[in-house]
Design a protein around this motif. Structure first.
Motif, PDB file in Angstrom:
ATOM      1  N   ARG A 114       4.266  -1.250   0.223  1.00  0.00           N
ATOM      2  CA  ARG A 114       3.405  -0.930   1.370  1.00  0.00           C
ATOM      3  C   ARG A 114       4.189  -0.231   2.475  1.00  0.00           C
TER       4      ARG A 114
ATOM      5  N   GLY B  48       1.065   1.757   3.556  1.00  0.00           N
ATOM      6  CA  GLY B  48       0.213   0.589   3.552  1.00  0.00           C
ATOM      7  C   GLY B  48      -0.555   0.314   2.275  1.00  0.00           C
ATOM      8  N   ARG B  49      -0.387   1.154   1.272  1.00  0.00           N
ATOM      9  CA  ARG B  49      -1.140   0.944   0.032  1.00  0.00           C
ATOM     10  C   ARG B  49      -0.210   0.661  -1.136  1.00  0.00           C
TER      11      ARG B  49
END
Length: 153
Positions: A81, A86-87
């Protein structure tokens, strides 16, 4: 994040303990920098499948210096992340973006025996054409060679 140490410091803030508790996991995620020091190195391990691979390498949990058991997946998720806005992408997310090149396809198995051409048959065909030994196109020439090999076997 630019360095595995920064990820390890982040893990210590998040999960307790000291950065060295987490350093080996973060070093593993970034080991592909040894081969390509560009962000694209992340395609090797910065994805969901990489999380499961990290568990196979390090076990399901590690015990930090504060005595707390921390799931390795949590450490890996934090690392990914921090590096991927953030993914947590899938491996397919990375692989779909590879620009195909001709050398990536057209695999073949060399079955060299005697006078049979070895390697890329286009080289042998071009040599035959240049020497005036054939006027056949590549596809017809290859079919004729295959028929000759079958008959002589």
């Amino acid at each position: 994040m630019a360095h595995p140490l920064h990820h390890a410091e982040s893990s210590a803030r998040k999960f307790g303990g000291v950065p060295s508790d987490y350093q080996s996991v973060h070093d593993w995620f970034d080991a592909s920098k040894e081969h390509l020091a560009l962000f694209t190195h992340r395609a090797m391990r910065h994805h969901a499948q990489g999380l499961f691979e990290a568990e196979r390498v390090f076990g399901l949990t590690l015990t930090n210096s504060a005595g707390r058991d921390i799931p390795v997946r949590w450490i890996g998720e934090q690392h990914i992340r921090e590096d991927c806005q953030g993914r947590i992408p899938s491996m397919a997310d990375w692989l779909r973006r590879i620009q195909p090149e001709p050398w990536m396809a057209n695999g073949h198995i060399d079955r060299h025996s005697g006078d049979e051409p070895c390697g890329d048959p286009r080289v042998a065909w071009a040599s035959e054409v240049a020497a005036g030994r054939t006027v056949l196109g590549l596809k017809d020439w290859m079919a004729a060679r295959a028929m000759q090999a079958t008959q002589s076997a």
